[in-house]
Write a protein that holds these residues in place. Structure first.
Motif, PDB file in Angstrom:
ATOM      1  N   UNK A  83      39.260  21.171  14.309  1.00 25.27           N
ATOM      2  CA  UNK A  83      38.299  21.464  15.377  1.00 25.27           C
ATOM      3  C   UNK A  83      36.978  20.721  15.161  1.00 25.27           C
ATOM      4  N   UNK A  84      36.462  20.776  13.924  1.00 26.55           N
ATOM      5  CA  UNK A  84      35.128  20.221  13.659  1.00 26.55           C
ATOM      6  C   UNK A  84      35.096  18.712  13.893  1.00 26.55           C
TER       7      UNK A  84
ATOM      8  N   UNK B 120      33.921  16.932  19.638  1.00 27.62           N
ATOM      9  CA  UNK B 120      32.844  16.216  20.330  1.00 27.62           C
ATOM     10  C   UNK B 120      33.440  15.066  21.145  1.00 27.62           C
ATOM     11  N   UNK B 121      33.122  14.886  22.434  1.00 28.57           N
ATOM     12  CA  UNK B 121      32.275  15.735  23.254  1.00 28.57           C
ATOM     13  C   UNK B 121      33.031  16.634  24.218  1.00 28.57           C
ATOM     14  N   UNK B 122      34.353  16.743  24.137  1.00 28.78           N
ATOM     15  CA  UNK B 122      35.063  17.482  25.183  1.00 28.78           C
ATOM     16  C   UNK B 122      35.449  18.917  24.815  1.00 28.78           C
ATOM     17  N   UNK B 123      35.168  19.358  23.593  1.00 33.15           N
ATOM     18  CA  UNK B 123      35.442  20.759  23.273  1.00 33.15           C
ATOM     19  C   UNK B 123      36.770  20.949  22.562  1.00 33.15           C
ATOM     20  N   UNK B 124      37.182  22.231  22.352  1.00 26.90           N
ATOM     21  CA  UNK B 124      38.385  22.535  21.580  1.00 26.90           C
ATOM     22  C   UNK B 124      39.637  21.881  22.178  1.00 26.90           C
TER      23      UNK B 124
END
Ligand SMILES: O=C(O)/C=C/C(=O)CC(=O)CC(=O)O
Ligand code: CA
Ligand code: MG
Length: 405
Positions: free
Chosen positions: A230-231, A235-239
């Motif tokens: 996830x981390x 970026x930049x579209x989310x999970x």
């Protein structure tokens, strides 16, 4: 009070609850039941005998035909169920249709349409913001203006008890190298889910005041999350892949009407809300649900749902303000439920402070994130209060198994 043996007026699965589920016995086909005590009432058989015009809606194996009906039909069925289970005169017809749930296998009781996951806890959002974005304000500028969410993967929503394979994917190591492999930071998120019905047409938003005509019921959700994947990817579209490999839900959908005595006022709003989200003049949509997170037999957290900033009605209003339609079987989850106290966080990411302070389990074992073989159980209930018996939501459980690759 019910005539069902052992189901007195204080039973957490008494006639004030009556959640819907799908069960099978001995390898047979799933059928729809309504739960009373530890018994399941066969919905199709009961309706065929006592409410034949609704029988086609509950023929099974999923609730979707019932979900597609308008909310007054849901209420008619619920009122009939209460009558059948309390009125002695119908008992000879209904009692033979009750079977013990102890030996039954539970199934996903609805075919999941679209799946959306929100981010509605201020405590969770601030804590995760501090961990993921230490150089930015804990809450993004938009957070108090709209309930932030993302569209998830409905095809990987599974019923409680389904083993969860450790996901694999890309992560960035602290030195900057990119590596592919099984997640090393597998986590949980304790959430509350809302099952939708009475679909809408494209271009037709659901107003706050109409939310109860579309929210059929409530379940528990574990949004399994791979923090390392996830981390790096978000970026930049989310999970994306860090959360799309499995989402577990509890087998019982508790009708919204069962929460009538359990409404709570949401926290005070400190930003003026857009009119479509302004709930000041609405009946309260907070729900007095107490969650409990257990890891390998140790209770590690007790997240309080009334602490959530955004309500389900606001989430639904926001989800449709652009004219997006809803379909019967759509599911949205609240986002991780975390309260203000350290032992009220709904994720290991928070409980272990980003992995820096492992939590202690029974037997001197510690955990920051999940290991293969770990078993997580999230339970939910509305506690008893004066004039209100306890209302059980049951549990969502899952065991982590080794990555398949
Ligand atoms: O702050 C972030 O970047 C992401 C946080 C989450 O894990 C998103 C999520 O699933 C929302 C939630 O469960 O509250
Ligand atoms: Ca989540
Ligand atoms: Mg998920």
């Amino acid at each position: 009070m019910s005539w069902v043996t052992g189901v007195d007026s204080g039973h957490p699965y008494g006639v004030h609850n009556l959640p819907y589920g799908a069960v099978s016995e001995g390898g047979g086909d799933p059928r729809l039941v309504v739960r009373v005590g530890d018994l399941g009432l066969d919905l199709a058989a009961a309706c065929e005998r006592l409410l034949p015009d609704l029988a086609p809606l509950v023929a099974g194996p999923v609730l979707n035909p019932l979900l597609a009906a308008p909310a007054p039909t849901w209420r008619r069925l619920r009122a009939a169920l209460v009558e059948w289970l309390t009125d002695e005169s119908v008992r000879p017809v209904v009692e033979p249709l009750l079977t013990p749930l102890a030996e039954a296998r539970t199934h996903l009781p609805f075919a999941v349409g679209d799946y959306v996951d929100f981010y509605a806890s201020e405590h969770h959002a601030s804590a995760v913001g501090r961990i993921f974005r230490p150089d930015s304000p804990p809450l993004p500028e938009n957070w108090k203006h709209l309930p932030i969410g993302y569209h998830g993967r409905s095809g990987t929503v599974v019923v409680s008890g389904t083993p969860v394979a450790r996901p694999s994917g890309q992560r960035r190591l602290s030195g900057g190298a990119i590596e592919v492999g099984p997640s090393r930071r597998l986590d949980i998120e304790a959430e509350v889910g809302f099952v939708l019905g009475a679909g809408t047409r494209l271009g037709e938003p659901v107003a706050l005041a109409d939310a109860a005509e579309h929210v059929f019921g409530v379940c528990l959700v574990n949004d399994w999350s791979a923090r390392d994947l996830q981390a790096w990817e978000y970026v930049p579209l989310g999970p994306f892949l860090g959360k799309s490999f499995a989402t577990s839900v509890s087998p019982w959908v508790v009708p919204l009407d069962a929460f009538d005595g359990a409404r709570t006022a949401p926290p005070p709003r400190d930003v003026a809300l857009a009119s479509y989200l302004d709930d000041a003049a609405q009946p309260p949509w907070g729900l007095d649900i107490a969650l409990e997170v257990e890891l390998n037999g140790t209770v590690v957290s007790r997240p309080p749902f009334p602490a959530m900033y955004w309500t389900a009605a606001q989430m639904l209003a926001h989800m449709t303000v652009n004219g997006a339609s809803i379909r019967p079987g759509d599911l949205f989850a609240s986002g991780t439920v975390s309260g203000p106290e350290p032992d009220q966080a709904g994720s290991l990411l928070e409980l272990s402070r980003g992995g820096r302070s492992p939590i202690e389990l029974a037997g001197g074992v510690t955990r920051s994130f999940l290991e293969d073989g770990d078993r997580v159980v999230i339970r939910g209930r509305v506690p008893a209060a004066p004039g209100r018996p306890e209302l059980a939501l049951g549990e969502v459980a899952g065991v982590v198994v080794a990555a398949l690759q």
